[in-house]
Design a protein around this motif. Structure first.
Motif, mmCIF file in Angstrom:
data_model
loop_
_atom_site.group_PDB
_atom_site.id
_atom_site.type_symbol
_atom_site.label_atom_id
_atom_site.label_comp_id
_atom_site.label_asym_id
_atom_site.label_seq_id
_atom_site.Cartn_x
_atom_site.Cartn_y
_atom_site.Cartn_z
ATOM 1 N N SER A 63 31.160 100.019 89.697
ATOM 2 C CA SER A 63 31.560 99.438 88.611
ATOM 3 C C SER A 63 30.004 100.089 87.857
ATOM 4 O O SER A 63 29.554 100.015 86.461
ATOM 5 N N ASP A 100 38.735 104.523 86.374
ATOM 6 C CA ASP A 100 38.706 103.046 86.621
ATOM 7 C C ASP A 100 37.730 102.260 86.234
ATOM 8 O O ASP A 100 38.282 101.592 84.522
ATOM 9 N N VAL A 101 36.794 102.086 86.610
ATOM 10 C CA VAL A 101 35.309 102.007 86.188
ATOM 11 C C VAL A 101 34.995 101.934 84.865
ATOM 12 O O VAL A 101 34.804 102.536 83.977
ATOM 13 N N SER A 102 35.500 103.758 84.980
ATOM 14 C CA SER A 102 35.360 104.977 83.468
ATOM 15 C C SER A 102 35.993 104.371 81.542
ATOM 16 O O SER A 102 35.564 104.163 81.360
ATOM 17 N N LYS A 103 37.030 103.850 82.228
ATOM 18 C CA LYS A 103 37.586 103.151 81.284
ATOM 19 C C LYS A 103 37.284 102.169 80.891
ATOM 20 O O LYS A 103 37.391 101.711 79.509
ATOM 21 N N LYS A 104 37.058 100.846 81.570
ATOM 22 C CA LYS A 104 36.065 99.803 81.569
ATOM 23 C C LYS A 104 35.039 99.727 80.684
ATOM 24 O O LYS A 104 34.850 99.105 80.212
ATOM 25 N N ALA A 105 34.096 101.273 81.230
ATOM 26 C CA ALA A 105 33.290 101.172 80.294
ATOM 27 C C ALA A 105 32.829 102.060 78.830
ATOM 28 O O ALA A 105 31.918 102.346 78.293
ATOM 29 N N SER A 144 45.125 107.332 81.450
ATOM 30 C CA SER A 144 44.555 107.046 81.266
ATOM 31 C C SER A 144 44.583 106.018 80.400
ATOM 32 O O SER A 144 44.205 104.832 80.065
#
Length: 215
Positions: A63, A100-105, A144
């Motif tokens: 993250s 996944d962390v790229s999507k959240k960011a 994604s």
């Protein structure tokens, strides 16, 4: 990190192709490279070049690595030669974790270095497991919601690039230089190039810039 240019995280920056990606990003007027490496001792070579670095392990929490990042190039991988467990951990689960962390960011674009025939792992012989891992990571990226480009080169070689390729949804098995692959990965960071596209590439007769207009 640079605020006037887009910050590009390069996963696998310490690899042969990764180092070439960093070099092309450094030359660009649009991008600032951020080298993601696993070990502190790997940071020094990039610091000497005034390249930003971040410590990150694809088998652990990621993250923090996307903080301040605009786009991502995933060029990490086992190469299919380190055994099925490592291949699954890095090429598949590590890639999925970074997606996944790229999507959240809110990352603006995710560029994936995949492999030719990742859509048909059963044809890969000894590389079947590696291609399955690549296929699963590619599919995770496609589903994604991120803007993406998935680049599937043929067999990599270390010669100087020619800047000429053959690119299509499917191409015959062939070779391509790491140099030209690195150049292509940086080229497709542009929002208007290969948007939500998947293509295979080998050495050929068409300029990279022209070949990618088809996508």
């Amino acid at each position: 990190m640079n605020t006037s240019k887009e910050n590009i995280l390069v996963a696998g920056a310490n690899g042969t192709t990764g180092k070439q990606i960093i070099s092309y990003l450094k030359e660009s007027q649009y991008y600032n490279p951020v080298a993601m490496v696993r070990k502190e001792e790997q940071q020094e070579q990039f610091k000497i070049q005034n390249v930003d670095t971040v410590l990150g392990d694809l088998e652990k929490d990621l993250s923090h690595v996307v903080e301040g990042i605009d786009k991502v190039i995933f060029a990490a991988g086992s190469g299919g030669s380190t055994g099925p467990e490592k291949t699954t951990a890095v090429d598949q689960e590590g890639a999925k974790s970074l997606i996944d962390v790229s999507k959240k960011a809110g990352i603006k674009k995710f560029v994936m270095l995949s492999s030719i025939n990742a859509d048909k792992p059963e044809t890969g012989g000894d590389l079947e497991h590696y291609l399955e891992a690549k296929q699963n990571a590619d599919n995770h990226l496609k589903n994604s919601g991120l803007l993406y480009s998935i680049v599937r080169p043929g067999t990599l070689k270390n010669d100087k690039g020619t800047r000429k390729i053959t690119a299509a949804e499917k191409v015959d098995m062939g070779k391509i230089t790491r140099d030209d692959v690195a150049y292509t990965l940086v080229h497709v960071l542009n929002d208007d190039i290969a948007q939500n596209a998947v293509f295979e590439m080998i050495e050929g007769d068409e300029r990279i810039e022209d070949a990618l207009k088809a996508f």
